[in-house]
Enzyme design. Structure first.
Site: not given
Length: 230
Positions: A101-102
């Site tokens: 994920d970011a």
């Protein structure tokens, strides 16, 4: 291999720009200018472009210590792609073997070898991934057995596969999973009434993130690391 293809396989040139370089006389074979695109290159030939020796790039295997606010995509979207952190020829040939994920940091594996990356991402291979995590609420000893038995995630059929939870403190743990469900680590903690506040991937299979790499830094994998993926 045809000379124009050899140039493309060794540089960032397209077939069109390779042919233009040939026509300009920028390419030599064993010291002699060659302008024929269809010239057959063999192992005995030293090909130079504007004086620089060319070699076919071949498959590439990279580890990156992913920083926050980057995405595991080959193009920039809401956040910039991790591919933009790599100073390599022909980055468009690369793809990412397993995503983060970011807001998650840590080990990302990037390659040009589709079969190799499939061994990492295929559910059948059950490739282990180890994470270091921090949580909003305290972690308790009873969670170790719950994670080992399997958890019921929201909107999923059946339990998660057995996972190894190692408590490091009241709000910190290491977690090893062999699946790759969407947002799995965060959802597993949510399933026991907790929330992940920080997440960092340390290991994929037998490949451990190089401790000398700062966030955003990368290096090519060693032969032993590449061969560890079976």
């Amino acid at each position: 291999m045809r000379l124009d293809k050899f140039i493309c396989e060794s540089t960032s040139h397209s077939r069109v720009s390779a042919k233009k370089a040939l026509h300009r006389g920028d390419v030599t074979c064993n010291g002699e200018v060659v302008k024929t695109s269809g010239f057959k290159v063999t192992d005995e030939h030293e090909i130079r472009l504007e004086g620089e020796v060319l070699k076919v790039i071949g498959p590439r295997f990279i580890m990156l210590n992913k920083p926050v606010d980057t995405i595991c995509s080959t193009i920039d979207e809401e956040y910039p792609s991790v591919i933009g952190l790599l100073d390599v020829i022909r980055p468009e040939d690369l793809h990412i073997a397993g995503r983060l994920d970011a807001d998650t940091t840590g080990l990302v594996l990037i390659t040009t070898d589709g079969k190799w990356s499939h061994k990492i991402t295929s559910p059948k291979k059950e490739c282990g991934k180890r994470y270091l995590l921090e949580t909003a609420e305290p972690l308790t000893e009873d969670l170790i057995e719950q994670f080992a038995t399997g958890l019921q995630l929201n909107n999923e059929d059946g339990l998660t596969k057995p996972a190894i939870l190692e408590l490091l403190g009241t709000h910190q743990a290491r977690l090893t999973i062999t699946e790759g469900k969407y947002h799995q680590v965060k959802r597993m903690l949510a399933a026991v009434g907790n929330k992940v506040t920080k997440l960092h991937r340390e290991v994929v299979g037998e490949i451990e993130l190089d401790s000398t790499l700062e966030l955003g830094e990368w290096r090519f994998l060693t032969e032993a690391e590449i061969k560890s993926v079976k």
